[in-house]
Write a protein that holds these residues in place. Structure first.
Motif, short mmCIF file in Angstrom:
data_model
loop_
_atom_site.label_atom_id
_atom_site.label_comp_id
_atom_site.label_asym_id
_atom_site.label_seq_id
_atom_site.Cartn_x
_atom_site.Cartn_y
_atom_site.Cartn_z
N GLY A 43 -10.17 8.16 -21.48
CA GLY A 43 -8.89 7.68 -22.01
C GLY A 43 -8.32 6.64 -21.07
O GLY A 43 -8.75 6.49 -19.91
N LEU A 44 -7.31 5.90 -21.56
CA LEU A 44 -6.67 4.90 -20.70
C LEU A 44 -6.08 5.59 -19.48
O LEU A 44 -5.56 6.71 -19.57
CB LEU A 44 -5.56 4.17 -21.47
N ARG A 45 -6.16 4.93 -18.33
CA ARG A 45 -5.64 5.53 -17.10
C ARG A 45 -4.12 5.49 -17.13
O ARG A 45 -3.52 4.45 -17.41
CB ARG A 45 -6.19 4.79 -15.88
N GLN A 46 -3.53 6.64 -16.80
CA GLN A 46 -2.11 6.86 -17.04
C GLN A 46 -1.25 6.59 -15.81
O GLN A 46 -1.68 6.79 -14.68
CB GLN A 46 -1.91 8.32 -17.42
N LEU A 47 -0.03 6.18 -16.08
CA LEU A 47 1.02 6.17 -15.05
C LEU A 47 2.08 7.18 -15.50
O LEU A 47 2.20 7.48 -16.69
CB LEU A 47 1.70 4.80 -14.95
N GLU A 63 0.81 -1.21 0.00
CA GLU A 63 0.00 0.00 0.00
C GLU A 63 0.85 1.27 0.00
O GLU A 63 0.63 2.20 -0.78
CB GLU A 63 -0.92 -0.02 1.24
N HIS A 64 1.82 1.31 0.88
CA HIS A 64 2.54 2.56 1.12
C HIS A 64 3.84 2.67 0.34
O HIS A 64 4.37 3.76 0.15
CB HIS A 64 2.84 2.72 2.61
N LEU A 65 4.38 1.52 -0.09
CA LEU A 65 5.66 1.56 -0.80
C LEU A 65 5.48 1.30 -2.29
O LEU A 65 5.81 2.15 -3.13
CB LEU A 65 6.59 0.52 -0.17
N PHE A 66 4.90 0.16 -2.64
CA PHE A 66 4.84 -0.21 -4.06
C PHE A 66 3.79 0.59 -4.84
O PHE A 66 3.84 0.63 -6.06
CB PHE A 66 4.61 -1.72 -4.21
N ARG A 67 2.85 1.21 -4.15
CA ARG A 67 1.93 2.10 -4.86
C ARG A 67 2.49 3.51 -4.97
O ARG A 67 1.88 4.39 -5.59
CB ARG A 67 0.57 2.16 -4.15
N LYS A 68 3.65 3.74 -4.34
CA LYS A 68 4.17 5.11 -4.27
C LYS A 68 5.65 5.18 -4.61
O LYS A 68 6.39 5.96 -4.02
CB LYS A 68 3.93 5.66 -2.86
N ALA A 69 6.09 4.31 -5.51
CA ALA A 69 7.51 4.31 -5.86
C ALA A 69 7.69 4.21 -7.36
O ALA A 69 6.85 3.65 -8.07
CB ALA A 69 8.21 3.13 -5.18
N PRO A 80 -0.25 9.36 -12.35
CA PRO A 80 0.35 10.27 -13.34
C PRO A 80 1.06 11.46 -12.71
O PRO A 80 1.74 12.21 -13.41
CB PRO A 80 -0.86 10.73 -14.17
N ASP A 81 0.92 11.64 -11.41
CA ASP A 81 1.47 12.85 -10.77
C ASP A 81 2.37 12.48 -9.59
O ASP A 81 2.03 12.71 -8.44
CB ASP A 81 0.32 13.73 -10.28
N PRO A 82 3.54 11.90 -9.87
CA PRO A 82 4.43 11.48 -8.78
C PRO A 82 4.91 12.67 -7.97
O PRO A 82 5.05 13.77 -8.52
CB PRO A 82 5.60 10.82 -9.52
N PRO A 83 5.16 12.45 -6.68
CA PRO A 83 5.62 13.55 -5.84
C PRO A 83 7.04 14.00 -6.19
O PRO A 83 7.45 15.09 -5.80
CB PRO A 83 5.58 12.97 -4.43
N MET A 84 7.78 13.17 -6.91
CA MET A 84 9.10 13.60 -7.37
C MET A 84 9.41 12.94 -8.70
O MET A 84 8.87 11.88 -9.02
CB MET A 84 10.19 13.27 -6.35
N THR A 85 10.26 13.59 -9.50
CA THR A 85 10.61 13.02 -10.81
C THR A 85 11.52 11.81 -10.60
O THR A 85 12.08 11.60 -9.51
CB THR A 85 11.38 14.06 -11.65
#
Lengths: 110, 402
Positions: B138-142, B35-41, B157-162
């Motif tokens: 549209g297709l859901r983006q990553l 939940e907290h790592l693999f969805r946010k990395a 589509p909007d990561p907290p960092m590049t």
């Protein structure tokens, strides 16, 4: 002439090895290694080792920018088969990897 | 060969005591990681060579999230990443062939069509959909970006960092090195009953080489001056880490095959024909002459082992607390002639066989960890990267719960 199993003339002494060992790709070669006995692998390795320097010199003259002719491809596959069995002969003395994760669960994709 | 300076380790705040095993066995801990790592990395899913041209696409699984990613290069050459999920009734948009070249995608269920930028461009019998706008579906983006030819995605589509910010100093230290010129030459996959961290741990030190690899690699790696295959050094970053692995036994008598491979250009451990001058400063920073390769651990689940003219990559995809899908790829320079192509085979075969040695211990260890015989395990200074990863995960989850 049956090009499916024939080799360039100077390597015709190895023709009888092509049925079992001139195979395309790592997965097929690894299966062949696992399906042969250590004695059979030793025989294949010894016969190939005597000719590997000549085979490699021959293949060195063929740039990868051009695809291999059928007989050259057979020779290339035999040489790859030599590389496939080398650890079995030189390191493991076993067709398989002793104490290794099961081969059937370690999938060779390409 | 001296041990690592203790200041380096204490400076990292990692301590020296036993490391708890609960993070390797607990389903609740794994649920938190997912939940907290693999969805946010940022996670590596592919190599640039899989989608080089406009119209190329490849479908890649994200096993930990139970979904597939569709990577597409559009007409302008821009790479996009989309969930392989039709926005109508959630069928897979691309089924079967997982790689190809096309002008767009059509869902096999009701014929919804998407273009190469993921836009929904055609809905059969559209007038039957009331209060409906194609633009919303549209297709859901990553998020997607590349580094050293490795393609990474972020689940939203909007990561907290590049990606560059995420890689931080690793990017600065090793970009522009051997990885830019290597192409994939072999791929392997295994599903293994082991926790993803225990699995990753199997590839982070040289301590095991003399034992697990006693038949395969030990002869060429272990020398009188480095009998325990000590690492040359380690760089611990905020999330990532790099370990320099030594080898090069001067008394090793080459096998007939090693001689052939050396003569005909099959690549080698250590400097080989290429020397160290071309290496970026972050690889083998000590310029140790017996250097083999650096293990670059990109947190959380990607590792790439980089030598002077080869690399291996590992993706660890946890699907349960004690089950991991593992993807391996080998990268080598393109051969100039067919004897080089033969010679390059040897490293692939030897690596494959030695990986089977590595993996074989992991399921036994996991069973024993599950049995709870040990609540914590001691780690040596040679294994500091393991300690570092457990700490990074722990810190990450603690921050997520605040």
């Amino acid at each position: 002439m049956n090009t499916a199993t024939s080799l360039p003339a100077e390597f015709s002494d190895l023709t009888d090895l092509t049925n079992d060992w001139a195979l395309d790709g790592m997965a097929a070669l690894n299966r062949a290694r696992l399906q042969h006995s250590m004695a059979e692998i030793d025989t294949f390795y010894q016969r190939m080792l005597e000719r590997m320097d000549a085979i490699m010199s021959y293949l060195q003259g063929l740039p990868t920018s051009s695809p291999l002719a059928p007989m050259d491809r057979n020779l290339y596959q035999l040489a790859c088969a030599y590389m496939e069995v080398a650890p079995a002969v030189e390191l493991f003395r076993d067709p398989d990897v002793p104490d290794g994760f099961p081969a059937e669960r370690f999938v060779i994709l390409e | 060969m001296s041990a690592l300076p203790t200041t380096e380790l204490t400076g990292a705040g990692l301590g020296f005591g036993p490391v708890p095993v609960e993070p390797c066995v607990s389903p609740a801990y794994f649920a938190a990681e997912r939940e907290h790592l693999f969805r946010k990395a940022w996670m590596n899913v592919a190599h640039r060579s899989e989608v080089p041209n406009p119209g190329d696409y490849v479908v890649k699984p994200l096993p930990t999230l139970g979904v597939e990613v569709l990577l597409v290069r559009d007409k302008a050459g821009q790479l996009g990443a989309y969930y392989n999920v039709c926005t109508h009734r959630n069928n897979k948009v691309v089924r079967g062939s997982t790689r190809g070249n096309c002008k767009g995608f059509s869902c096999g269920f009701h014929g919804w069509r998407y273009d190469l930028q993921g836009r929904l461009v055609d809905v059969p019998d559209e007038e039957q959909f009331i209060e409906f706008d194609k633009q919303d579906y549209g297709l859901r983006q990553l998020a997607v970006d590349s580094w050293e030819n490795f393609i990474f995605v972020f689940p939203t589509p909007d990561p907290p960092m590049t990606l560059r910010q995420w890689l931080g100093e690793i990017d600065v230290d090793i970009a522009g090195g051997p990885l830019t010129n290597l192409i994939p030459t072999a791929r392997f996959r295994a599903e293994v009953n082991v926790n993803w961290k225990v699995f990753s741990d199997a590839f982070c030190e040289g301590y095991h080489v003399g034992y697990i690899h006693k038949r395969s690699l030990a002869g060429s790696f272990i020398s009188e001056s480095n009998p325990h295959c000590h690492i040359a050094g380690v760089r611990l970053y905020q999330h990532h880490s790099i370990v320099s692995i030594l080898g090069g036994n001067p008394k090793h008598i080459p096998t007939p095959t090693e001689l052939l491979v050396g003569k005909f250009g099959g690549g080698s451990y250590g400097a080989g024909a290429t020397g160290f001058d071309h290496l970026p400063k972050g690889l083998n920073p000590e310029r140790d002459p017996s250097w083999n390769f650096d293990i670059v651990n990109v947190f959380p689940n990607f590792a790439v082992h980089v030598g002077a003219d080869f690399a291996y990559s590992y993706n660890f995809w946890p699907v349960a607390a004690d089950r991991t899908i593992w993807d391996v790829a080998i990268y080598q320079r393109p051969p100039n002639n067919w004897s080089e192509a033969v010679a390059l085979n040897y490293m692939r075969v030897l690596l494959r066989d030695s990986l089977r040695e590595d993996v074989n211990t992991t399921e036994d260890a996991q069973q024993n960890l599950n049995a709870g015989i040990m609540q914590a395990i001691p780690l040596s200074q040679q294994e500091v990267v393991l300690r570092h990863r457990y700490k990074v995960v722990e810190r990450w989850l603690a921050q997520a719960e605040q």
